[in-house]
Design a protein around this motif. Structure first.
Motif, PDB file in Angstrom:
ATOM      1  N   TRP A  74      10.554   5.230   4.095  1.00 41.34           N
ATOM      2  CA  TRP A  74      10.541   5.436   2.644  1.00 41.34           C
ATOM      3  C   TRP A  74      11.815   4.894   1.999  1.00 41.34           C
ATOM      4  CZ3 TRP A  74       6.905   6.555  -0.775  1.00 41.34           C
ATOM      5  CH2 TRP A  74       5.708   7.116  -0.323  1.00 41.34           C
ATOM      6  N   ILE A  75      12.948   5.075   2.646  1.00 41.30           N
ATOM      7  CA  ILE A  75      14.207   4.543   2.104  1.00 41.30           C
ATOM      8  C   ILE A  75      14.181   3.023   2.094  1.00 41.30           C
ATOM      9  CG2 ILE A  75      16.688   4.353   2.502  1.00 41.30           C
ATOM     10  CD1 ILE A  75      16.606   7.218   3.605  1.00 41.30           C
ATOM     11  N   ALA A  76      13.781   2.424   3.215  1.00 41.63           N
ATOM     12  CA  ALA A  76      13.695   0.967   3.291  1.00 41.63           C
ATOM     13  C   ALA A  76      12.686   0.432   2.286  1.00 41.63           C
ATOM     14  CB  ALA A  76      13.316   0.537   4.710  1.00 41.63           C
ATOM     15  N   GLY A  77      11.545   1.119   2.173  1.00 42.90           N
ATOM     16  CA  GLY A  77      10.520   0.688   1.228  1.00 42.90           C
ATOM     17  C   GLY A  77      11.003   0.746  -0.210  1.00 42.90           C
ATOM     18  N   PHE A 123       5.591 -10.531  -4.569  1.00 41.36           N
ATOM     19  CA  PHE A 123       4.264 -10.059  -4.161  1.00 41.36           C
ATOM     20  C   PHE A 123       4.240  -9.683  -2.671  1.00 41.36           C
ATOM     21  CE2 PHE A 123       2.434 -12.846  -7.727  1.00 41.36           C
ATOM     22  CZ  PHE A 123       2.323 -11.761  -8.576  1.00 41.36           C
ATOM     23  N   ALA A 124       4.830 -10.551  -1.839  1.00 42.02           N
ATOM     24  CA  ALA A 124       4.804 -10.321  -0.393  1.00 42.02           C
ATOM     25  C   ALA A 124       5.554  -9.050  -0.016  1.00 42.02           C
ATOM     26  CB  ALA A 124       5.404 -11.526   0.338  1.00 42.02           C
ATOM     27  N   LEU A 125       6.705  -8.821  -0.627  1.00 44.54           N
ATOM     28  CA  LEU A 125       7.475  -7.613  -0.322  1.00 44.54           C
ATOM     29  C   LEU A 125       6.745  -6.359  -0.794  1.00 44.54           C
ATOM     30  CD1 LEU A 125      11.092  -8.815  -1.169  1.00 44.54           C
ATOM     31  CD2 LEU A 125      10.182  -8.255   1.094  1.00 44.54           C
ATOM     32  N   LEU A 131       1.893  -1.627   2.869  1.00 40.47           N
ATOM     33  CA  LEU A 131       1.311  -1.555   4.206  1.00 40.47           C
ATOM     34  C   LEU A 131       2.141  -0.643   5.111  1.00 40.47           C
ATOM     35  CD1 LEU A 131      -0.507  -2.410   6.546  1.00 40.47           C
ATOM     36  CD2 LEU A 131       0.823  -4.529   6.709  1.00 40.47           C
ATOM     37  N   MET A 132       3.463  -0.796   5.060  1.00 38.26           N
ATOM     38  CA  MET A 132       4.342  -0.004   5.925  1.00 38.26           C
ATOM     39  C   MET A 132       4.218   1.485   5.630  1.00 38.26           C
ATOM     40  SD  MET A 132       8.505  -0.156   6.250  1.00 38.26           S
ATOM     41  CE  MET A 132       8.758   0.292   4.526  1.00 38.26           C
ATOM     42  N   ILE A 133       4.167   1.841   4.327  1.00 38.95           N
ATOM     43  CA  ILE A 133       4.144   3.248   3.949  1.00 38.95           C
ATOM     44  C   ILE A 133       2.757   3.858   4.128  1.00 38.95           C
ATOM     45  CG2 ILE A 133       4.452   4.872   2.055  1.00 38.95           C
ATOM     46  CD1 ILE A 133       7.063   3.732   3.133  1.00 38.95           C
ATOM     47  N   LEU A 134       1.725   3.155   3.648  1.00 38.38           N
ATOM     48  CA  LEU A 134       0.372   3.719   3.708  1.00 38.38           C
ATOM     49  C   LEU A 134      -0.167   3.724   5.135  1.00 38.38           C
ATOM     50  CD1 LEU A 134      -1.606   4.940   1.698  1.00 38.38           C
ATOM     51  CD2 LEU A 134      -2.748   2.734   1.576  1.00 38.38           C
TER      52      LEU A 134
END
Length: 217
Positions: A74-77, A123-125, A131-134
């Motif tokens: 979550w922090i990285a996101g 857009f890519a980030l 994707l990473m979080i969900l």
């Protein structure tokens, strides 16, 4: 047909039609229909295929997550979404299609000093963070399609302009990176920083699930 298959097929159509209309078919269609008609066709196809992708994505419902992003995720996101917002807003300051556009110090300015494809990386980030979080199977298809289209599309733009512009394009690419920050740090500019931060705050505040800094406030 299951909704999962529908999502996969619509994602393939979304990415595939973008590539076909951007490269192999573009010249032929522009010649036969005209530039404005082609742009209209391109937009309609993009909206329809993306709309189908969103429809099937929502129809999939909530799926069991494949992993837990955890606090570190979550922090990285949050940091990556902030960066994505800055790149996106900054992409409207100047013209990414104008190679050789130099700043006052003789090089690319703003976010174009960080990457020559700030909108695509925005857009890519965004998709990568989602994707990473969900971490749901449907996200691999939906977000993966956006990441693929953004980064492969950016690479395709580079190849096309290299063929059309030759040395002038190579002089421009020597001054700005494809991957953000691989040529070092740069000031994104006040408009990009302020506007991107505002967009980030509003978008994460309006998100259905608490996101960004609002997750901890």
């Amino acid at each position: 047909m299951t909704v999962q298959i529908g999502l996969l097929l619509s994602a393939i159509a979304f990415v595939g039609t973008h590539f076909l209309l951007s490269h192999p078919l573009r010249a032929r269609l522009v010649e036969s229909t005209g530039e404005k008609a082609f742009q209209g066709l391109y937009s309609v196809v993009a909206l329809i295929t993306f709309g189908l992708m969103v429809y099937f994505y929502r129809k999939c419902g909530r799926e069991p997550p494949l992993w837990d992003a955890g606090l570190a995720g979550w922090i990285a996101g949050t940091l990556l979404m902030w960066l994505a917002s800055i790149l996106f807003v900054g992409s409207f300051v100047g013209n990414p299609a104008l190679p050789g556009a130099r700043g006052r110090r003789g090089g690319p300015r703003g976010v174009f000093a960080l990457t020559r494809h700030p909108m695509m990386w925005g857009f890519a980030l965004w998709a990568a963070v989602h994707l990473m979080i969900l971490a749901q199977p449907k996200s691999i298809v939906f977000d993966g399609a956006i990441i693929l289209l953004a980064l492969a599309g950016a690479a395709g733009q580079d190849r096309k302009k290299a063929q059309l512009m030759g040395e002038a394009w190579h002089e421009w690419t020597a001054q700005t990176a494809f991957v953000p920050f691989t040529r070092g740090l740069a000031n994104p500019g006040a408009v990009a920083l302020a506007g991107g931060t505002l967009l980030f705050l509003i978008a994460t505040w309006a998100h259905p699930v608490p996101a960004g800094i609002w997750r901890w406030i």
